[in-house]
Design an enzyme around this catalytic site. Structure first.
Site, mmCIF file in Angstrom:
data_model
loop_
_atom_site.group_PDB
_atom_site.id
_atom_site.type_symbol
_atom_site.label_atom_id
_atom_site.label_comp_id
_atom_site.label_asym_id
_atom_site.label_seq_id
_atom_site.Cartn_x
_atom_site.Cartn_y
_atom_site.Cartn_z
ATOM 1 C CB ALA A 93 -0.904 0.001 1.225
ATOM 2 C CG HIS A 94 -0.261 4.634 -2.349
ATOM 3 N ND1 HIS A 94 -1.128 3.727 -2.932
ATOM 4 C CD2 HIS A 94 0.333 5.316 -3.365
ATOM 5 C CE1 HIS A 94 -1.059 3.872 -4.253
ATOM 6 N NE2 HIS A 94 -0.182 4.825 -4.537
ATOM 7 N N GLY A 95 2.238 4.796 1.341
ATOM 8 C CA GLY A 95 2.640 5.214 2.680
ATOM 9 C C GLY A 95 2.991 3.998 3.528
#
Length: 138
Positions: free
Chosen positions: A8-10
């Site tokens: 996932a992002h971050g």
């Protein structure tokens, strides 16, 4: 046993695993990859490849956004790693991760994805206050 890769992002992937472990207990069959600002498509693809090489041949990948960079990289690698049984799904949420955790010990990636798709509308809910027009005056 099906192993699970959260991407996932971050730092959402690692934090999602942490949150799931608060509820479910330790999840040693779960791996995570974060996609940070300084990362690009090639770097996340390389990071995913390294982890996939450490995993079994039965893998479900849960990403955050459909058609986002992590999802696209996972799909590309799923096509390259055809010798492994890899399913890729997007829409990461805590209910989805918990459902996955409850099944990865005895279901194939395909069985897990089929079930998740069948219940996905149950994981997004709203609270509705309904007024009762038939209420009697006391």
């Amino acid at each position: 046993m099906t192993e699970v890769l959260l991407v996932a992002h971050g730092k959402l992937a690692q934090e999602m695993k942490n949150s799931a472990e608060m509820i479910f207990g330790k999840l040693p069959e779960f791996y995570t990859i974060d996609f940070l600002k300084e990362d690009g498509f090639d770097s996340i693809k390389e990071n995913i490849s390294v982890v996939l090489n450490q995993m079994s041949d039965s893998v479900i990948v849960v990403s955050d956004l459909f058609a986002g960079t992590p999802y696209n990289a996972c799909c590309g690698l799923a096509m390259e790693y055809r010798q492994k049984n890899i399913e890729v799904i997007s829409g990461m949420s805590l209910p989805l991760v918990l459902e996955t955790a409850s099944m990865c010990g005895n279901k194939t990636p395909k069985e897990i994805v089929d079930y998740l798709l069948s219940i996905c509308s149950d994981t997004v809910r709203t609270f509705l206050v309904e007024e009762d027009d038939d209420e009697e005056d006391l």
